[in-house]
Design a protein around this motif. Structure first.
Motif, PDB file in Angstrom:
ATOM      1  N   ILE A  59      78.644 -44.808   9.541  1.00 46.33           N
ATOM      2  CA  ILE A  59      79.114 -43.299   9.354  1.00 46.33           C
ATOM      3  C   ILE A  59      79.657 -43.097  10.523  1.00 46.33           C
ATOM      4  N   GLN A  60      80.609 -42.314  10.768  1.00 49.80           N
ATOM      5  CA  GLN A  60      80.954 -41.804  12.093  1.00 49.80           C
ATOM      6  C   GLN A  60      81.410 -40.247  11.783  1.00 49.80           C
ATOM      7  N   GLY A  61      81.303 -39.399  12.704  1.00 49.71           N
ATOM      8  CA  GLY A  61      81.454 -38.039  12.769  1.00 49.71           C
ATOM      9  C   GLY A  61      81.579 -37.496  14.159  1.00 49.71           C
ATOM     10  N   VAL A  88      83.418 -36.270   9.298  1.00 51.18           N
ATOM     11  CA  VAL A  88      82.450 -37.389   8.831  1.00 51.18           C
ATOM     12  C   VAL A  88      83.232 -38.193   7.864  1.00 51.18           C
ATOM     13  N   GLU A  89      83.126 -39.699   8.316  1.00 49.59           N
ATOM     14  CA  GLU A  89      83.676 -40.876   7.462  1.00 49.59           C
ATOM     15  C   GLU A  89      82.682 -41.768   7.369  1.00 49.59           C
ATOM     16  N   GLY A  90      82.526 -42.281   6.288  1.00 52.31           N
ATOM     17  CA  GLY A  90      81.375 -43.255   6.042  1.00 52.31           C
ATOM     18  C   GLY A  90      81.846 -44.669   5.023  1.00 52.31           C
ATOM     19  N   THR A  91      81.263 -45.567   5.418  1.00 49.44           N
ATOM     20  CA  THR A  91      81.442 -46.750   4.687  1.00 49.44           C
ATOM     21  C   THR A  91      80.001 -47.171   4.152  1.00 49.44           C
ATOM     22  N   TYR A  92      80.165 -47.560   2.831  1.00 49.97           N
ATOM     23  CA  TYR A  92      78.821 -47.842   2.086  1.00 49.97           C
ATOM     24  C   TYR A  92      78.929 -49.205   1.641  1.00 49.97           C
ATOM     25  N   GLU A  93      77.808 -50.117   1.665  1.00 46.08           N
ATOM     26  CA  GLU A  93      77.994 -51.492   1.072  1.00 46.08           C
ATOM     27  C   GLU A  93      77.103 -51.415  -0.136  1.00 46.08           C
ATOM     28  N   SER A  94      77.405 -51.967  -1.360  1.00 49.08           N
ATOM     29  CA  SER A  94      76.355 -52.059  -2.215  1.00 49.08           C
ATOM     30  C   SER A  94      75.688 -53.278  -2.340  1.00 49.08           C
TER      31      SER A  94
END
Length: 186
Positions: free
Chosen positions: A159-161, A179-185
């Motif tokens: 996540i970044q913000g 805020v921007e985020g990247t999630y991995e399943s």
């Protein structure tokens, strides 16, 4: 009057004028005091300190490449500081590092600047790392804040913000905007 008396009178008159000019210059210099550069009260290289709480358990450890303390302002400057923050049961929880740091003992706040990294010590923590350019941490409340861009890495997410409010006691973190985020399943 003879020549000797005139010469003696002239000599004492000249001495009186020169003394008066010296006193005028001295008072002018005292009136225009130049504020000097403050010098540190003590300096340490390759610093290693351990602070204990009232129960006698380790509260924090600090290492730094260089340290300068100024007693008049009760501020300490650090080069390449590394802080280890411990919980109440004397277990290391967080490691904070930066290129530069400043501790204000009156407010009990640490300001870290340039390449600030906050790492969780426990590899099982969901939040593993926080990176930014500047952060201020209140050592009394363990609440940190930043107005800079913040990058957070954790288990399965990034996540970044812009801006940060963090409570290291409760492990709650808030990014303030963009805020921007990247999630991995998994």
């Amino acid at each position: 009057m003879n020549r000797v008396t005139v010469a003696i009178a002239a000599f004492f008159g000249l001495a009186l004028v020169l003394y008066w000019q010296a006193q005028v210059k001295r008072s002018e210099m005292e009136a225009v005091k130049v504020v000097g550069i403050e010098r540190p009260d003590f300096i340490a290289d390759d610093l290693r300190t351990t602070e204990y709480n009232e129960k006698g358990l380790i509260a924090s450890k600090v290492t730094a490449k260089h340290m300068e303390h100024y007693a008049s302002s009760d501020i300490t400057h650090f080069t390449e500081p590394v802080y280890l923050i411990y919980s109440d049961n004397s277990q290391a929880q967080w490691q904070l590092s930066a290129d530069n740091g400043q501790l204000n003992k009156q407010s009990n706040k640490v300001s870290l600047e340039n390449n600030v990294i906050i790492d969780a010590i426990d590899i099982e923590e969901p939040l593993q790392s926080v990176t930014t350019q500047a952060v201020t941490l209140d050592l009394s409340t363990m609440i940190g804040s930043s107005q800079e861009m913040v990058y957070i890495k954790g288990k399965g997410f990034m996540i970044q913000g812009l801006g940060l409010h963090a409570d290291l006691n409760t492990q709650k973190l808030s990014l303030l905007s963009k805020v921007e985020g990247t999630y991995e399943s998994q």
